[in-house]
Motif scaffolding. Structure first.
Motif, short mmCIF file in Angstrom:
data_model
loop_
_atom_site.label_atom_id
_atom_site.label_comp_id
_atom_site.label_asym_id
_atom_site.label_seq_id
_atom_site.Cartn_x
_atom_site.Cartn_y
_atom_site.Cartn_z
N ILE A 132 0.96 -1.29 -0.10
CA ILE A 132 -0.18 -0.03 0.08
C ILE A 132 0.92 1.12 0.00
CG2 ILE A 132 -1.76 1.23 1.18
CD1 ILE A 132 -3.10 -1.19 2.29
N ILE A 133 0.58 2.15 -1.16
CA ILE A 133 1.29 3.41 -0.94
C ILE A 133 0.40 4.54 -0.61
CG2 ILE A 133 2.23 5.13 -2.43
CD1 ILE A 133 2.76 2.40 -4.39
N ALA A 134 0.75 5.08 0.50
CA ALA A 134 -0.26 6.25 0.85
C ALA A 134 0.27 7.53 1.30
CB ALA A 134 -0.94 5.50 2.18
N GLY A 135 -0.47 8.50 1.43
CA GLY A 135 -0.03 9.70 2.02
C GLY A 135 -0.89 10.86 1.63
N PRO A 136 -0.67 12.09 2.23
CA PRO A 136 -1.79 13.20 1.88
C PRO A 136 -1.55 13.98 0.41
CG PRO A 136 0.19 13.88 3.24
CD PRO A 136 0.46 12.35 2.80
N ALA A 152 -5.35 -6.71 -7.60
CA ALA A 152 -4.32 -5.83 -7.77
C ALA A 152 -3.16 -6.24 -7.09
CB ALA A 152 -5.00 -4.61 -7.07
N ASP A 153 -1.92 -5.65 -7.34
CA ASP A 153 -0.66 -6.09 -6.56
C ASP A 153 -0.23 -4.81 -5.65
OD1 ASP A 153 0.17 -8.33 -8.00
OD2 ASP A 153 0.24 -6.93 -9.86
N GLY A 154 -1.22 -3.72 -5.45
CA GLY A 154 -1.11 -2.74 -4.62
C GLY A 154 -2.05 -1.61 -4.75
N LEU A 155 -2.12 -0.66 -3.73
CA LEU A 155 -3.20 0.45 -3.92
C LEU A 155 -2.33 1.61 -3.67
CD1 LEU A 155 -5.72 -1.23 -1.44
CD2 LEU A 155 -6.03 -0.99 -3.82
N ILE A 156 -2.86 2.58 -4.16
CA ILE A 156 -2.51 4.15 -3.78
C ILE A 156 -3.75 4.56 -3.33
CG2 ILE A 156 -1.62 6.37 -4.44
CD1 ILE A 156 -0.57 5.05 -7.02
N ILE A 157 -3.31 5.00 -1.73
CA ILE A 157 -4.53 6.00 -1.23
C ILE A 157 -4.40 7.51 -0.44
CG2 ILE A 157 -6.10 5.54 0.72
CD1 ILE A 157 -5.89 2.44 0.30
N ASP A 158 -5.17 8.20 -0.93
CA ASP A 158 -4.77 9.66 -0.41
C ASP A 158 -5.49 9.68 1.01
OD1 ASP A 158 -4.70 12.49 -0.04
OD2 ASP A 158 -5.81 12.86 -1.83
N VAL A 159 -4.47 10.02 2.09
CA VAL A 159 -4.76 9.78 3.37
C VAL A 159 -4.39 11.12 4.15
CG1 VAL A 159 -4.74 8.72 5.64
CG2 VAL A 159 -4.41 7.51 3.62
N HIS A 160 -5.40 12.11 4.83
CA HIS A 160 -5.05 13.20 5.12
C HIS A 160 -5.54 13.11 6.81
CE1 HIS A 160 -5.60 17.40 6.09
NE2 HIS A 160 -4.60 17.67 4.80
N ASN A 161 -4.93 13.90 7.60
CA ASN A 161 -5.05 13.89 9.16
C ASN A 161 -6.60 14.59 9.33
OD1 ASN A 161 -3.56 16.22 8.10
ND2 ASN A 161 -3.69 16.98 10.19
#
Lengths: 334, 334, 334, 334
Positions: free
Chosen positions: A97-101, A291-300
């Motif tokens: 999982i690739i994530a971040g704001p 899928a082999d992975g996900l990109i997810i937009d995450v914010h505080n």
């Protein structure tokens, strides 16, 4: 490739065309039907201009029978490619999982988000968004500022860094980035594709919202022609008449791509739906589809995000999603 | 902008949201309906993040009531913009044909084509094509070579020159070019848009095959934000399920654009259909629908063109088309 | 509904329009902005002709703020509708698999398939396909023949029966059918919708490949206007430029529909992808996205099926899919 | 048809498949390439199930090389079909305008409109609209009422009558109608197509908003299989992401259809754009692209029309359009 001639073609004209194909280094297999003559071309037809051939007076249509790409074609490499982003593997059974704001606003904020993402199971950090909502002449400056926040978070957490790049001149500034993201708007930016093709840094290549699967694979091919084999493909929605979501997430593209290419395939539900409340079900769906992975937009704090707040998950919601993703992965592993 | 609240929103939460809008410098007009409360925002909402607002718990939907662009909006400039490409005017009743070989192969060839185009009624010369069919690392070199042929033809005929540009670094090499073409694949290439926005050289901005009309106008707006007002918009087809043409030429976009903006609107039937035999009827259709100009791919010998031969008209066929275009223009002028 | 007036409208014309709205039984809330006057209509606007209003000289645009459907709107019925197909419940947490051979070829074949489906976990039997591959005048006869095979299998297994209906005259022949399927091609067949609306037999309403979510809900509304509330919605793919699958399965539509309506939502991966090898991943994806059920084409020997063999799963493959579906359901239930 | 085998297929399996094709009455031409073996099928492949063949383990893909339609194929009838609607000819150089009020409200109104249309140059009268905006159970009654107004206008003016039909049961009520219109929503209504195929009354077959050109021709083929050869095809827009018009008018479809079929091709700009101010430019564009006729919605007072007022031209505006259409026709005739 197959070339279908019109039904009233003279033998003379037919032979002339066959000679021309021969002069291009191609063998020609002639097959006469009731209404049509069909030429089967034997040899390397990747660079033939089918549009030109179809425009010839004596030609009715052409049909490709081999895919127009080689390096990323599973036919020529049956085993999965595993791409390593620093020490994180994607593909060949490895999931990440690739994530971040998308809205990276301060060092503190990004570091805090990164820490909680890491704990929840994300393995690569990403962030920042390069779009026209930023005013003209500051779009690059804004990008470098966000980069600094992300670099700080990488130092603090040890997570490798994924970041979108939109221009060749920026490459020297991306030394600390572990995987370059080519956004959907740059899938056909040839100077950028060529430049990244000469490096060996991994690349996440997003499908343009107007690209067919073959066109996505041709862009991958274009990068790989430079020598770089570390390509990860990313489905992030296509443009259709469906009007409630920003784009229509094409879930079938995941198993289709995995059939046609040995490259890893991941999914970005945040950017395809544009609606945080759909990111959860669509991300699970992407996993279930292989899928082999996900990109997810995450914010505080999505509701006070400076941009793209509408698509970002809260860190709490992300934790819960990461747990369910893991469970779906287990179902598939059996 | 209109913000529609969910029907069970507490007064408290509503007032909190209103306060937030006020803090952004916006007035708020509250209107209570049977099932919904609607907030009308008064002031400059161009940069509001509607996705974020829509993601708020208490908001059901938002609706823009003003277009998200100003500089190119006909509401703020009712009279047509006339763009001058050297001494050739486009817009405000002025019509021009931009033509030349997508496959520019030698100085001689391009000069000959240019001469016959000029005689047949074309007023701007164009040529060359930048696409992935050229192998990776020679795409730019190939482009500069084609540029030299075009420059020679410009010197010989005195025709102004239109040429596609795909990268900021190339700008210094485009001194002899009189109008820069931004291809459909670069409609969202912000660094390039920004750079051309700071010049006063005219720009032909092609609609991306996945762009709505508003998105095309937003890209024009982005260029104009830098000060450059010499923008010509170009319809060249959108991606749909229709499978016989490369793209679907959206003929309605021409009158729609002319209604929404004061900028000139031209059409490129060669690249939208990809089939030379359709260029004739579709170009006439574009004129009949009110286009201010046409871009047409013309080649001395389409069937032996090195690339894009399928879409090019012969010079003879072009002559005949130019005559009919003139007749259609007369019908509309009455 | 919101009506946005053009910025140069005279007070006179504005008042005339307001009077007209009043005469239609609507209240009007006027809000004056810097560039525009906005009218908020209060009352029942479901039947207003927005196209006509938008065509008025003084109107710039209209925007709906309430959905154009009521009976199926979750706003007016927050709790899930549970539809009973004989004794099988769908919706409100109840999940069901509807399966059977698109190519129903003999009583024996259908009975055998039905038995193995029942054992593997399917709860409703379906079968037969009504399409143009059957020659003109035998399309209905063929359908009645397939019906007889399905009725036999229903008698043998006790499974309720789901069958597509394409014409009002056929209704009397569908006595043994427990749930009527309206195929995507008939989503706008008003005489058929109206006739089924007067019955209380459950209906599976498939989304047309060109329908937005609102249009699907309007067709459901049209049936419900007759009194029938037993409607199950079915996502089965939309038409896009993506060319490897017959249609593009719109996985986001599942959570979106469940948000907007209280009706159950199921998915048909067989007909949307047209490729049996994609039915497995796409069906799992639909479950992960929250579907209340699945329709799956299953055949005893797909490669020798008389029609649609390309999309059918073998009974063995179906068993394995049904198991994984159950596991995904468990993950979501937690 | 061409069948492309996977590259690792055993000779045994290949021969088995060839035998199966032989058993279907087809000859097979085998051509061995470097990576693939290609089978060329010789004989009548119109009814082969390509989906099934593609699903076979040993098959990679199939490609049609002949069009899947015969009766309407220009290859088998090079000369244009001329359809006679009463004494009005369409096709083969004959052009006709079909016009009338989508909102037919009274005998008087329709007679007046018809008279002015006839004088302005329309040769066929049409009117009425069958859509869901009418409440459920009165949709047919409403249709019969409108029919009576149109019949009166036919008696008064002598103009032949064109009217949409949505159901087989209505056929006996359409005795006075001279050409049946199959609306876009019924392009796949097989019982209706079959019934009209057995008559010899002319039919206007509108392209579904989700239909490819081949699918439109297959529906024409389906009607013609019953014996009726009097088919007129009508382009009326396809569904795309473009959001300002109801549908995207596909102007290229006109020359493409005229290339592939001998049937006449007309255009309906009213229903494709949904906006009266676009009907003028788009209708002219259709003519310039080679249409054999136009359908135009005209109303005596569009802003007070009971339905579809947004798309209707006033009678005055129609007169002016008819004049310009005639001038464009003259340009093309030269």
């Amino acid at each position: 490739m197959i070339v279908i001639l019109k039904h009233d073609v003279t033998e003379d004209k037919r032979d002339q065309l066959i000679k021309w194909f021969n002069s291009q280094g191609l063998g020609v297999d002639v097959s006469e039907g009731e209404y049509q003559t069909i030429l089967g071309l034997i040899g390397d037809v990747l660079n033939l201009d089918t549009d030109m051939i179809e425009s010839l007076d004596i030609v009715q249509a052409t049909r490709r029978v081999t895919e127009p790409y080689k390096r990323c074609n599973r036919k020529f490499q049956p085993e999965d490619t595993v791409v390593k982003i620093s020490d994180v593997a994607i593909g060949g059974g490895n999931f990440a999982i690739i994530a971040g704001p998308s809205s990276a606003e301060s060092e503190d904020q990004v570091v805090q988000i990164a820490k909680s993402l890491k704990q929840a199971g994300a393995s690569v950090l990403t962030g920042g968004a390069i779009n026209s909502k930023i005013r003209t002449h500051t779009i690059q400056d804004q990008n470098y500022k966000e980069m600094a926040f992300l670099e700080a978070a990488k130092r603090e957490t040890g997570m490798p860094l994924a970041k979108e790049i939109i221009s060749v001149e920026d490459i020297p500034k991306y030394d600390n980035v572990d995987v370059m993201i080519i956004g959907e708007r740059n899938m056909h930016n040839y100077p950028l594709l060529a430049a990244l093709g000469c490096m060996d840094k991994p690349v996440i290549l997003k499908r343009s919202i107007s690209a067919t699967i073959d066109e996505l694979l041709l862009s991958a091919e274009y990068i790989m022609a430079g020598g770089n084999k570390n390509i990860i493909l990313c489905e992030r929605g296509i443009r259709t008449f469906a009007d409630y979501t920003k784009n229509t997430f094409d879930v079938s593209a995941i198993p289709l791509l995995k059939e046609k290419t040995h490259l890893p395939v991941i999914a970005d539900a945040s950017r395809s739906t544009g609606l945080s409340r759909l990111v959860y079900p669509v991300s699970l769906a992407a996993c279930a589809a292989g899928a082999d992975g996900l990109i997810i937009d995450v914010h505080n704090d999505p509701t006070s995000a400076e941009k793209n707040g509408g698509q970002a998950l809260s860190t709490e919601f992300f934790e819960s999603l990461a747990e369910d993703v893991e469970k779906i992965r287990e179902v598939l592993r059996k």
